[in-house]
Design an enzyme around this catalytic site. Structure first.
Site, mmCIF file in Angstrom:
data_model
loop_
_atom_site.group_PDB
_atom_site.id
_atom_site.type_symbol
_atom_site.label_atom_id
_atom_site.label_comp_id
_atom_site.label_asym_id
_atom_site.label_seq_id
_atom_site.Cartn_x
_atom_site.Cartn_y
_atom_site.Cartn_z
ATOM 1 N N HIS A 1 12.703 -2.614 1.794
ATOM 2 C CA HIS A 1 12.151 -1.315 2.204
ATOM 3 C C HIS A 1 13.010 -0.206 1.621
ATOM 4 O O HIS A 1 14.241 -0.268 1.682
ATOM 5 C CB HIS A 1 12.117 -1.192 3.727
ATOM 6 C CG HIS A 1 11.286 -2.260 4.364
ATOM 7 N ND1 HIS A 1 9.905 -2.227 4.340
ATOM 8 C CD2 HIS A 1 11.630 -3.403 4.983
ATOM 9 C CE1 HIS A 1 9.450 -3.314 4.946
ATOM 10 N NE2 HIS A 1 10.469 -4.045 5.340
ATOM 11 N N TYR B 1 11.039 9.007 1.242
ATOM 12 C CA TYR B 1 11.044 8.031 0.139
ATOM 13 C C TYR B 1 11.658 8.569 -1.162
ATOM 14 O O TYR B 1 11.778 7.814 -2.127
ATOM 15 C CB TYR B 1 9.613 7.542 -0.120
ATOM 16 C CG TYR B 1 9.008 6.855 1.099
ATOM 17 C CD1 TYR B 1 9.491 5.627 1.537
ATOM 18 C CD2 TYR B 1 7.970 7.456 1.822
ATOM 19 C CE1 TYR B 1 8.961 5.010 2.663
ATOM 20 C CE2 TYR B 1 7.419 6.848 2.947
ATOM 21 C CZ TYR B 1 7.927 5.626 3.361
ATOM 22 O OH TYR B 1 7.399 5.015 4.476
ATOM 23 N N PRO C 1 0.795 -1.228 0.000
ATOM 24 C CA PRO C 1 0.000 0.000 0.000
ATOM 25 C C PRO C 1 0.830 1.283 0.000
ATOM 26 O O PRO C 1 1.857 1.375 0.663
ATOM 27 C CB PRO C 1 -0.819 -0.097 1.290
ATOM 28 C CG PRO C 1 -0.171 -1.145 2.113
ATOM 29 C CD PRO C 1 0.494 -2.082 1.157
ATOM 30 N N ASN C 2 0.334 2.231 -0.778
ATOM 31 C CA ASN C 2 0.864 3.601 -0.878
ATOM 32 C C ASN C 2 2.160 3.718 -1.676
ATOM 33 O O ASN C 2 2.641 4.827 -1.902
ATOM 34 C CB ASN C 2 1.046 4.224 0.526
ATOM 35 C CG ASN C 2 -0.254 4.254 1.291
ATOM 36 O OD1 ASN C 2 -1.252 4.761 0.782
ATOM 37 N ND2 ASN C 2 -0.281 3.684 2.485
ATOM 38 N N GLU D 1 12.804 -9.416 1.613
ATOM 39 C CA GLU D 1 12.031 -8.286 2.143
ATOM 40 C C GLU D 1 12.749 -6.994 1.753
ATOM 41 O O GLU D 1 13.976 -6.910 1.872
ATOM 42 C CB GLU D 1 11.958 -8.405 3.665
ATOM 43 C CG GLU D 1 11.228 -7.249 4.328
ATOM 44 C CD GLU D 1 11.281 -7.327 5.859
ATOM 45 O OE1 GLU D 1 11.783 -8.330 6.425
ATOM 46 O OE2 GLU D 1 10.824 -6.354 6.495
ATOM 47 N N ASN E 1 8.066 -5.715 -1.023
ATOM 48 C CA ASN E 1 7.962 -4.556 -0.132
ATOM 49 C C ASN E 1 6.517 -4.520 0.357
ATOM 50 O O ASN E 1 5.639 -3.982 -0.319
ATOM 51 C CB ASN E 1 8.321 -3.259 -0.862
ATOM 52 C CG ASN E 1 8.328 -2.079 0.113
ATOM 53 O OD1 ASN E 1 7.814 -2.186 1.239
ATOM 54 N ND2 ASN E 1 8.887 -0.964 -0.293
ATOM 55 N N ARG F 1 4.498 10.949 -1.905
ATOM 56 C CA ARG F 1 4.362 10.748 -0.462
ATOM 57 C C ARG F 1 5.701 10.994 0.239
ATOM 58 O O ARG F 1 6.730 10.461 -0.174
ATOM 59 C CB ARG F 1 3.835 9.335 -0.146
ATOM 60 C CG ARG F 1 4.831 8.230 -0.409
ATOM 61 C CD ARG F 1 4.315 6.841 -0.133
ATOM 62 N NE ARG F 1 4.092 6.543 1.257
ATOM 63 C CZ ARG F 1 4.356 5.348 1.834
ATOM 64 N NH1 ARG F 1 4.849 4.359 1.113
ATOM 65 N NH2 ARG F 1 4.102 5.155 3.095
ATOM 66 N N ALA G 1 3.224 -0.921 4.787
ATOM 67 C CA ALA G 1 2.719 -0.932 6.172
ATOM 68 C C ALA G 1 2.297 -2.331 6.627
ATOM 69 O O ALA G 1 2.309 -2.617 7.833
ATOM 70 C CB ALA G 1 1.558 0.042 6.307
ATOM 71 N N ARG H 1 13.147 4.181 12.395
ATOM 72 C CA ARG H 1 12.027 5.129 12.421
ATOM 73 C C ARG H 1 11.168 4.915 13.684
ATOM 74 O O ARG H 1 11.727 4.567 14.724
ATOM 75 C CB ARG H 1 11.229 4.986 11.112
ATOM 76 C CG ARG H 1 12.074 5.352 9.884
ATOM 77 C CD ARG H 1 11.331 5.125 8.580
ATOM 78 N NE ARG H 1 10.123 5.942 8.507
ATOM 79 C CZ ARG H 1 9.177 5.785 7.563
ATOM 80 N NH1 ARG H 1 9.332 4.853 6.628
ATOM 81 N NH2 ARG H 1 8.114 6.552 7.569
HETATM 82 C C1 DQA Z 1 8.273 0.995 3.648
HETATM 83 C C2 DQA Z 1 8.431 1.204 5.155
HETATM 84 C C3 DQA Z 1 7.119 0.961 5.869
HETATM 85 O O1 DQA Z 1 7.281 1.169 7.266
HETATM 86 C C4 DQA Z 1 6.061 1.905 5.362
HETATM 87 O O2 DQA Z 1 4.807 1.624 5.959
HETATM 88 C C5 DQA Z 1 5.945 1.948 3.891
HETATM 89 C C6 DQA Z 1 7.153 1.832 3.074
HETATM 90 C C7 DQA Z 1 9.553 1.350 2.876
HETATM 91 O O3 DQA Z 1 9.647 0.975 1.703
HETATM 92 O O4 DQA Z 1 10.437 2.045 3.409
HETATM 93 O O5 DQA Z 1 4.868 2.177 3.345
HETATM 94 O O6 DQA Z 1 8.017 -0.381 3.409
#
Ligand code: DQA
Length: 144
Positions: free
Chosen positions: A99, A22, A9-10, A97, A73, A17, A76, A106
């Site tokens: 990120h 990011y 998501p997002n 995994e 990825n 964002r 959240a 964080r």
């Molecule tokens: C994320 C880190 C997560 O904590 C966050 O909720 C994201 C992006 C990252 O790519 O840094 O949406 O996965």
């Protein structure tokens, strides 16, 4: 070799964002970066994004027997989803995994990753280039 690159998501809002976390590059920039790297290292890569947990579960299940590796990825859902952990365990496909930021530096709630125990590695805090590192890791794993 076929890699599945899954984004939660997002991540479709990359570039818009929280650019201070990011970066300024967009989701479309990410797709292009991955495609170029896939061509450079001689693998096939399919990139997908969903804001929905169940869709991500479906895609991880689908990877069994069809893809040689997954870059995941979970965004959240990293910090909430036992369903994604179970899907990765069930699929039996080597998964990294990923990120963009480093969630471990964080807010405290981002320090929990439910998927991490099912993954062969975690690449974090490397920006969009981290996806390329994850692809290299999976390629190495396949070759050895
Ligand atoms: C994320 C880190 C997560 O904590 C966050 O909720 C994201 C992006 C990252 O790519 O840094 O949406 O996965």
């Amino acid at each position: 070799m076929k890699l599945l690159i899954l984004n939660g998501p997002n991540l479709n809002l990359l570039g818009l964002r929280e650019p201070e976390i990011y970066g300024n590059r967009t989701y479309s920039d990410l797709c292009k970066l991955i495609e170029a790297h896939a061509a450079a290292i001689g693998v096939e890569a399919e990139v997908r994004q969903s804001n929905h947990e169940g869709v991500l579960v479906d895609w991880i299940q689908e990877a069994r027997g069809k893809f040689d590796g997954i870059v995941l990825n979970p965004a959240a859902y990293t910090h909430t989803s036992i369903a994604l952990l179970d899907a990765v365990l069930a699929a039996g496909v080597p998964t990294v995994e990923l990120h963009v930021s480093d969630p471990d530096t964080r807010e405290p709630f981002r320090r929990i990753s439910y998927v991490r125990p099912a993954c062969i590695a975690c690449v974090k805090g490397r920006g969009l280039e981290g996806y390329l590192d994850a692809m290299d890791l999976l390629k190495l794993k396949m070759e050895n």
